[in-house]
Design a protein around this motif. Structure first.
Motif, PDB file in Angstrom:
ATOM      1  N   ARG A 110      -1.026   8.511  -4.870  1.00 47.00           N
ATOM      2  CA  ARG A 110      -2.275   9.256  -4.670  1.00 47.00           C
ATOM      3  C   ARG A 110      -1.999  10.724  -4.354  1.00 47.00           C
ATOM      4  NH1 ARG A 110      -4.382  10.642  -0.086  1.00 47.00           N
ATOM      5  NH2 ARG A 110      -3.134   9.119   1.090  1.00 47.00           N
ATOM      6  N   LEU A 111      -0.949  10.984  -3.598  1.00 40.29           N
ATOM      7  CA  LEU A 111      -0.658  12.349  -3.187  1.00 40.29           C
ATOM      8  C   LEU A 111      -0.326  13.254  -4.368  1.00 40.29           C
ATOM      9  CD1 LEU A 111       1.455  11.753   0.048  1.00 40.29           C
ATOM     10  CD2 LEU A 111      -0.827  12.768  -0.095  1.00 40.29           C
TER      11      LEU A 111
ATOM     12  N   THR B  97       0.729   3.054  -3.328  1.00 38.58           N
ATOM     13  CA  THR B  97      -0.585   3.663  -3.564  1.00 38.58           C
ATOM     14  C   THR B  97      -0.687   5.009  -2.868  1.00 38.58           C
ATOM     15  OG1 THR B  97      -1.538   1.440  -3.665  1.00 38.58           O
ATOM     16  CG2 THR B  97      -3.073   3.283  -3.405  1.00 38.58           C
ATOM     17  N   GLN B  98      -0.188   5.073  -1.639  1.00 34.64           N
ATOM     18  CA  GLN B  98      -0.238   6.323  -0.886  1.00 34.64           C
ATOM     19  C   GLN B  98       0.597   7.408  -1.558  1.00 34.64           C
ATOM     20  OE1 GLN B  98       1.833   6.263   2.847  1.00 34.64           O
ATOM     21  NE2 GLN B  98       0.597   7.910   3.740  1.00 34.64           N
ATOM     22  N   TYR B  99       1.836   7.074  -1.949  1.00 35.27           N
ATOM     23  CA  TYR B  99       2.692   8.069  -2.580  1.00 35.27           C
ATOM     24  C   TYR B  99       2.079   8.586  -3.878  1.00 35.27           C
ATOM     25  CZ  TYR B  99       6.191   5.769   0.458  1.00 35.27           C
ATOM     26  OH  TYR B  99       6.859   5.226   1.511  1.00 35.27           O
TER      27      TYR B  99
ATOM     28  N   GLU C  32      10.507   9.860   3.273  1.00 39.16           N
ATOM     29  CA  GLU C  32       9.595   9.558   2.175  1.00 39.16           C
ATOM     30  C   GLU C  32       9.393  10.781   1.292  1.00 39.16           C
ATOM     31  OE1 GLU C  32       6.547   6.168   3.875  1.00 39.16           O
ATOM     32  OE2 GLU C  32       6.397   8.194   4.714  1.00 39.16           O
TER      33      GLU C  32
ATOM     34  N   GLU D  16       1.361  13.286   6.066  1.00 40.85           N
ATOM     35  CA  GLU D  16       1.179  11.838   5.873  1.00 40.85           C
ATOM     36  C   GLU D  16       2.505  11.089   5.768  1.00 40.85           C
ATOM     37  OE1 GLU D  16      -1.676  10.377   3.028  1.00 40.85           O
ATOM     38  OE2 GLU D  16      -2.646  12.340   2.924  1.00 40.85           O
ATOM     39  N   LEU D  17       3.513  11.743   5.206  1.00 42.96           N
ATOM     40  CA  LEU D  17       4.770  11.065   4.919  1.00 42.96           C
ATOM     41  C   LEU D  17       5.863  11.500   5.884  1.00 42.96           C
ATOM     42  CD1 LEU D  17       4.882  11.353   1.012  1.00 42.96           C
ATOM     43  CD2 LEU D  17       3.712   9.650   2.428  1.00 42.96           C
TER      44      LEU D  17
ATOM     45  N   PRO E 230       0.798  -1.235   0.000  1.00 41.56           N
ATOM     46  CA  PRO E 230       0.000   0.000   0.000  1.00 41.56           C
ATOM     47  C   PRO E 230       0.832   1.286   0.000  1.00 41.56           C
ATOM     48  CG  PRO E 230       0.117  -0.894   2.208  1.00 41.56           C
ATOM     49  CD  PRO E 230       0.822  -1.887   1.332  1.00 41.56           C
ATOM     50  N   GLU E 231       2.149   1.206   0.291  1.00 37.42           N
ATOM     51  CA  GLU E 231       2.955   2.432   0.326  1.00 37.42           C
ATOM     52  C   GLU E 231       2.944   3.134  -1.032  1.00 37.42           C
ATOM     53  OE1 GLU E 231       4.342  -0.300   3.500  1.00 37.42           O
ATOM     54  OE2 GLU E 231       4.038  -0.509   1.339  1.00 37.42           O
TER      55      GLU E 231
END
Length: 427
Positions: free
Chosen positions: A127-128, A123-125, A254, A249-250, A120-121
């Motif tokens: 998405r931002l 996906t998070q990056y 990151e 978030e990061l 999921p990491e």
């Protein structure tokens, strides 16, 4: 830090370098490709030799495929993970050493850069920052890309022997990505330097001197982005890098890793694509004549350039479990090398693949931008820059020709030119 860097180089590149050189001396096609015995076009004898061995043959301890459908399938299959320096399939002692020698630098080939992280990491990056690179967002940059292109072409006029890499192909994408990221124009030359030394980190089997120079520059990159992101955290703007720091978030690591990745990925591919495209089109004047008569074909021409001579030749994935594919069992932990160059020359998908044809109907099906969740974030930007810049160059200077053979970049997996002297007008 230098000693830790050397240990890391030895495990990541040094041992592999010796092994690949040994394979090459034995005539192994993977070794020949890795040491740069061939320019790695899809039609190369080594890629064709691999193709003749089957759809996904076992070779030198890994699996390899040049098959278009298998490359696309594996790129999109969540049972295959990206390749990282301390992947769980590696022996525990090696993973321990890799952890202990972690340099904490924003290496685009190491986590937490989104290029080498899985969901999921990942996906998070993505998405931002993803919305800033959507096709809709990129279209809004068209006017600015035209302005920068026209300015660069005007400057070429004053140069008796312009270098179409240094003076044009590199300048356009770095100017555009710098604006997207909110970086000042006076940083362009420094950003290009960082990109030139950082790009080899995407290769394997690097010489120690190349790795060391890249690491030394990454220290500068980290220092710069640490300071820049501090400013954005206090006063965010409307640029892409501000999206990385908003909301907290990061972690800072990151943030810096993905800021550096967005920078490098934002121009390296396009520089190489433009250079490869100029070389191809000057070698195929009949295709330039077609484009002059039918300028609406330029977007398709960019796709054919990417298919015929893509900037990235090979990538890899690791099976995270046993996978049955093409009547073969790929064991958990097995490294699978995906020949993107070979896939783009798969005759089953691209008939007469060795023919450069700007009218090819399915050229956009190439895999040069990858596929699946790791498909190139900046693909729409690269395509737009390519269509605008190449069309403008050849329309502005219809008598353009190269002044001697272009000088290839010494990299093996990233196919590009370092220098391309040209004459803009007929004598």
């Amino acid at each position: 830090m230098l000693f830790r860097a050397w240990i890391r180089w030895m495990l990541l590149h040094g041992l592999q370098r010796f092994y690949l050189l040994w394979l090459a001396r034995r005539g192994d096609p993977l070794g020949q490709i890795a040491v740069g015995s061939d320019r790695l076009l899809g039609s190369s004898q080594y890629i064709e030799e691999i193709r003749q061995r089957g759809r996904i043959p076992a070779m030198s301890g890994v699996r390899v495929t040049t098959d278009y459908e298998l490359c696309r399938l594996i790129l999109r299959d969540r049972r295959f993970s990206v390749v990282t320096p301390n992947h769980r399939a590696l022996p525990k002692p090696i993973r321990w050493v890799m952890t202990k020698t972690d340099l904490g630098l924003p290496n685009l080939a190491e986590p937490p850069a989104m290029l080498v992280t899985d969901p999921p990491e990942h996906t998070q990056y993505r998405r931002l920052v993803g919305q800033a690179f959507s096709p809709k967002a990129i279209v809004k940059l068209e006017e600015r890309i035209v302005e920068v292109t026209d300015d660069l072409l005007e400057r070429l006029q004053s140069k008796p022997r312009p270098d179409l890499i240094v003076d044009f192909s590199a300048q356009l994408p770095v100017a555009i990505i710098a604006e997207i990221l909110g970086l000042p124009a006076e940083m362009h030359s420094t950003l290009l330097k960082w990109g030139d030394t950082g790009a080899p980190l995407l290769e394997r089997g690097l010489a120690w001197s190349t790795f060391r120079h890249a690491i030394e520059d990454l220290v500068e990159v980290k220092r710069y982005f640490d300071h820049h992101l501090d400013g954005l955290a206090a006063e965010p703007g409307d640029d892409v890098l501000s999206l990385l720091v908003k909301g907290g978030e990061l972690t800072r690591r990151e943030q810096v890793a993905n800021a550096a990745l967005l920078l490098d990925a934002g121009f390296l591919t396009t520089v190489n694509m433009l250079g490869n495209g100029i070389a191809l089109l000057t070698r195929h004047p009949d295709q330039l004549e077609l484009l002059a008569a039918q300028p609406e074909l330029w977007p398709r021409a960019v796709e054919e350039i990417l298919r015929y001579d893509g900037p990235v030749r090979m990538t890899g994935r690791v099976a995270s479990c046993d996978v049955d594919i093409a009547d073969q069992r790929v064991k958990s932990g097995c490294l699978v090398l995906l020949s993107l160059a070979g896939a783009n020359y798969d005759n089953a998908v691209f008939p007469d693949p060795e023919r450069f044809d700007v009218t090819r109907a399915n050229a956009a099906d190439h895999l040069s931008f990858g596929s699946g969740v790791h498909g190139c974030l900046g693909a729409a930007l690269a395509r737009l820059e390519g269509a605008i810049a190449l069309r403008a160059l050849f329309e502005r200077y219809p008598d353009l020709r190269l002044d001697g053979p272009p000088i290839p970049h010494p990299l093996r997996n990233l196919h590009a030119y370092r220098s391309m002297p040209a004459k803009l007008h007929a004598d």
